[in-house]
Design an enzyme around this catalytic site. Structure first.
Site, PDB file in Angstrom:
ATOM      1  N   LEU A 291       0.849  -1.303  -0.063  1.00 47.94           N
ATOM      2  CA  LEU A 291       0.013   0.051  -0.116  1.00 47.94           C
ATOM      3  C   LEU A 291       1.034   1.385  -0.194  1.00 47.94           C
ATOM      4  CD1 LEU A 291      -2.824   1.082   0.251  1.00 47.94           C
ATOM      5  CD2 LEU A 291      -2.712   1.165   2.690  1.00 47.94           C
TER       6      LEU A 291
ATOM      7  N   GLY B 280      20.808  -0.165  33.135  1.00 49.63           N
ATOM      8  CA  GLY B 280      21.901   0.737  32.921  1.00 49.63           C
ATOM      9  C   GLY B 280      22.786   0.555  31.518  1.00 49.63           C
TER      10      GLY B 280
ATOM     11  N   GLU C 177       1.293   0.603   9.994  1.00 52.48           N
ATOM     12  CA  GLU C 177      -0.221   0.302  10.336  1.00 52.48           C
ATOM     13  C   GLU C 177      -1.024   1.467  11.011  1.00 52.48           C
ATOM     14  OE1 GLU C 177      -1.468  -2.546   9.412  1.00 52.48           O
ATOM     15  OE2 GLU C 177       0.500  -3.727   9.292  1.00 52.48           O
TER      16      GLU C 177
HETATM   17  C1  FAD Z   1       9.740  -1.741   9.167  1.00 49.31           C
HETATM   18  C2  FAD Z   1       8.327  -1.092   8.383  1.00 49.31           C
HETATM   19  C3  FAD Z   1       7.707  -2.178   7.672  1.00 49.31           C
HETATM   20  C4  FAD Z   1       6.534  -1.569   7.040  1.00 49.31           C
HETATM   21  N1  FAD Z   1       5.587  -2.702   6.362  1.00 49.31           N
HETATM   22  C5  FAD Z   1       4.751  -1.999   5.372  1.00 49.31           C
HETATM   23  C6  FAD Z   1       3.906  -3.102   4.632  1.00 49.31           C
HETATM   24  O1  FAD Z   1       4.110  -4.452   4.866  1.00 49.31           O
HETATM   25  N2  FAD Z   1       3.089  -2.754   3.780  1.00 49.31           N
HETATM   26  C7  FAD Z   1       2.818  -1.309   3.565  1.00 49.31           C
HETATM   27  O2  FAD Z   1       2.072  -0.892   2.561  1.00 49.31           O
HETATM   28  N3  FAD Z   1       3.558  -0.382   4.371  1.00 49.31           N
HETATM   29  C8  FAD Z   1       4.514  -0.866   5.058  1.00 49.31           C
HETATM   30  N4  FAD Z   1       5.208   0.391   5.916  1.00 49.31           N
HETATM   31  C9  FAD Z   1       4.853   1.469   5.821  1.00 49.31           C
HETATM   32  C10 FAD Z   1       4.057   2.268   6.974  1.00 49.31           C
HETATM   33  O3  FAD Z   1       2.818   1.834   6.937  1.00 49.31           O
HETATM   34  C11 FAD Z   1       4.177   3.884   6.811  1.00 49.31           C
HETATM   35  O4  FAD Z   1       5.720   4.256   6.939  1.00 49.31           O
HETATM   36  C12 FAD Z   1       3.379   4.569   7.453  1.00 49.31           C
HETATM   37  O5  FAD Z   1       2.062   4.412   7.218  1.00 49.31           O
HETATM   38  C13 FAD Z   1       3.686   6.180   7.728  1.00 49.31           C
HETATM   39  O6  FAD Z   1       4.094   6.604   6.313  1.00 49.31           O
HETATM   40  P1  FAD Z   1       5.285   7.389   6.087  1.00 49.31           P
HETATM   41  O7  FAD Z   1       6.546   6.562   6.694  1.00 49.31           O
HETATM   42  O8  FAD Z   1       5.465   7.694   4.512  1.00 49.31           O
HETATM   43  O9  FAD Z   1       5.113   8.626   7.093  1.00 49.31           O
HETATM   44  P2  FAD Z   1       4.306  10.065   6.529  1.00 49.31           P
HETATM   45  O10 FAD Z   1       3.148   9.558   6.236  1.00 49.31           O
HETATM   46  O11 FAD Z   1       5.170  10.847   5.672  1.00 49.31           O
HETATM   47  O12 FAD Z   1       4.376  10.834   8.025  1.00 49.31           O
HETATM   48  C14 FAD Z   1       5.481  11.222   8.479  1.00 49.31           C
HETATM   49  C15 FAD Z   1       4.974  12.000   9.734  1.00 49.31           C
HETATM   50  O13 FAD Z   1       3.891  12.869   9.814  1.00 49.31           O
HETATM   51  C16 FAD Z   1       2.854  12.811  10.456  1.00 49.31           C
HETATM   52  N5  FAD Z   1       1.624  13.035   9.612  1.00 49.31           N
HETATM   53  C17 FAD Z   1       1.268  12.512   8.440  1.00 49.31           C
HETATM   54  N6  FAD Z   1       0.245  12.925   8.439  1.00 49.31           N
HETATM   55  C18 FAD Z   1      -0.318  13.851   9.183  1.00 49.31           C
HETATM   56  C19 FAD Z   1      -1.562  14.613   9.418  1.00 49.31           C
HETATM   57  N7  FAD Z   1      -2.411  14.791   8.431  1.00 49.31           N
HETATM   58  N8  FAD Z   1      -1.720  15.095  10.745  1.00 49.31           N
HETATM   59  C20 FAD Z   1      -0.773  14.979  11.642  1.00 49.31           C
HETATM   60  N9  FAD Z   1       0.521  14.298  11.546  1.00 49.31           N
HETATM   61  C21 FAD Z   1       0.631  13.727  10.289  1.00 49.31           C
HETATM   62  C22 FAD Z   1       2.888  11.176  10.622  1.00 49.31           C
HETATM   63  O14 FAD Z   1       2.080  10.622  11.730  1.00 49.31           O
HETATM   64  C23 FAD Z   1       4.370  11.164  10.778  1.00 49.31           C
HETATM   65  O15 FAD Z   1       4.721  11.237  12.264  1.00 49.31           O
HETATM   66  C24 FAD Z   1       6.218  -0.336   6.806  1.00 49.31           C
HETATM   67  C25 FAD Z   1       7.297   0.648   7.477  1.00 49.31           C
HETATM   68  C26 FAD Z   1       8.037   0.092   8.452  1.00 49.31           C
HETATM   69  C27 FAD Z   1       8.937   1.172   9.260  1.00 49.31           C
END
Ligand code: FAD
Length: 387
Positions: free
Chosen positions: A134, A342, A366
């Site tokens: 996704l 520690g 998620e």
């Molecule tokens: C180890 C790992 C495994 C993963 N596995 C999968 C997987 O199997 N499949 C999959 O599809 N994805 C996967 N993900 C992706 C994960 O779901 C996303 O990283 C997550 O949805 C956040 O998206 P982003 O990293 O692009 O952060 P961003 O969306 O860029 O967000 C960055 C920051 O801004 C904040 N933010 C964004 N929008 C708003 C808003 N409207 N108001 C306030 N704050 C906001 C967020 O909360 C966050 O703190 C994985 C991620 C990791 C780290």
């Protein structure tokens, strides 16, 4: 868990079958995971395929689904299994969550009978690995803006785009890919050996190092019409899969927290400073008490949500309450435990820093904690702060 940590006597609230499932998974983690996980973590390599087959033998893959070789267990039993797996390592719970609650659930819920027959039995045994695409490089919290496209070409579909941060992608046999079409978001079961599909492993993660994560590139990937998941229409389909997986996290995160707390209790009662065990200092006891209270509160919440799920009454924003609270508290527990250990707290000889680092990913994937706050905020106010 050590009896002392079950402050509220929750154990008798579980059925005999639930306790049995929990104990079997706990034993598997003790035998198969604990002796090796620090090395897997340090090396950033995990025998995921081998473990998937072992998890499959125990019926842990797609455990809460019915038919097609799935165990048909209760939501509470599935949650307890997640808790035990994550007490080993969040990466292993991620393997099981992504396989069962994201990839298998998407096919089970939205796939054709043919797709279910093709993929689910081998995914339930761990012979076939699935992933769920996704997130994209430029679209994480806001999947509605996804750039991956699927266009019709005769009867075929042609997919172009890319997915990022996809658990299991480099080892997967099938990816459930979500793409924008002229009719809105649709899902596709994409065999990973289809020409035009490439998966590259993401290295140098400082978290979830015992989990395989990758990037998927889709370069004019031609798929037959029957690769589309016929029942999935719109973004609500992938979001419903996320609700399934988030439910497992509500329980899983507490497994990591419990393991930290058990480790810390054992450490604090044996390590002496100023002539007495660390556990004998009031400041240490205050920390231990606060952490144990948060742990049992989280477990009560998880059990309540599990019973709601088994009664088919669990709503997505209730899962947000659980994911937000339990991951946030689990991370706070892991960090606090680290202080009690520690210098040993930063060592891979103890699981605490590994769990804390893992929980940073769990806090983000998620749905980040901010997104869950917005979901709850919308429920409270009737106003969406997303758009
Ligand atoms: C180890 C790992 C495994 C993963 N596995 C999968 C997987 O199997 N499949 C999959 O599809 N994805 C996967 N993900 C992706 C994960 O779901 C996303 O990283 C997550 O949805 C956040 O998206 P982003 O990293 O692009 O952060 P961003 O969306 O860029 O967000 C960055 C920051 O801004 C904040 N933010 C964004 N929008 C708003 C808003 N409207 N108001 C306030 N704050 C906001 C967020 O909360 C966050 O703190 C994985 C991620 C990791 C780290």
């Amino acid at each position: 868990m050590t009896a002392a940590l079950d402050l509220l006597d929750l154990d008798p609230s579980l059925s005999e079958e639930e306790r049995q499932i929990r104990d079997v998974v706990r034993q598997l983690v003790d035998d198969r995971v604990r002796p090796h996980v620090a090395d897997w973590y340090e090396d950033g390599r995990v025998p995921a395929r081998e473990l998937a087959r072992e998890f499959g033998k125990l019926g842990l893959l797609g455990m809460h689904l019915t038919g097609y070789g799935c165990a048909g267990a209760s939501a509470v039993a599935y949650g307890l299994a997640c808790q035990e797996l994550e007490a080993g390592d969040s990466g292993l719970r991620s393997l099981v969550s992504v396989q069962g609650s994201l990839a298998m659930y998407a096919i089970w819920r939205y796939g054709s009978e043919e797709q279910k027959q093709r993929w689910l039995p081998s995914m339930a045994t761990g012979e076939a690995i699935g992933c769920f695409g996704l997130t994209e490089p430029d679209h994480g919290s806001d999947p509605a803006s996804m750039a991956t496209r699927a266009r019709r070409d005769g009867d075929d579909w042609v997919l172009t785009g890319g997915k990022m941060w996809i658990t299991n992608a480099p080892i997967a046999d099938v990816a459930v890919i979500w793409a924008r079409t002229d009719e809105g978001v649709r899902g596709f079961a994409v065999p990973m050996d289809t020409p035009g599909v490439t998966a590259r492993e993401i290295r140098r993660k400082m978290s979830l190092r015992a989990s395989v994560t990758g990037e998927i590139v889709l370069d004019d990937v031609r798929l037959p019409a029957d690769a589309q998941l016929p029942e999935a229409a719109g973004l609500k389909a992938p979001l419903s899969c996320l609700t399934e997986a988030r439910y497992g996290i509500v329980w899983g995160a507490l497994g990591a927290a419990r393991d930290c707390l058990e480790t810390t209790l054992a450490y604090a009662t044996t390590r002496t400073q100023f002539g007495r065990p660390l556990a004998g200092f009031q400041l240490t006891q205050a920390k231990l008490a606060d952490m144990a209270v948060e742990l049992v509160k989280g477990q009560l919440l998880a059990l309540h949500l599990g019973r709601l799920a088994d009664a088919r009454r669990l709503r997505p924003e209730q899962v947000s309450v659980g994911k937000l609270n339990n991951v946030r508290e689990a991370l706070a527990i892991a960090r606090q435990c680290r202080t009690i250990l520690g210098a040993n707290g930063v060592s891979g000889e103890y699981p605490v820093m590994r769990h804390a680092n893992n929980l940073e990913s769990v806090l983000t994937y998620e749905g980040t904690s901010e997104i869950h706050q917005l979901v709850i905020g919308q429920r409270l106010t009737g106003l969406s702060a997303f758009a």
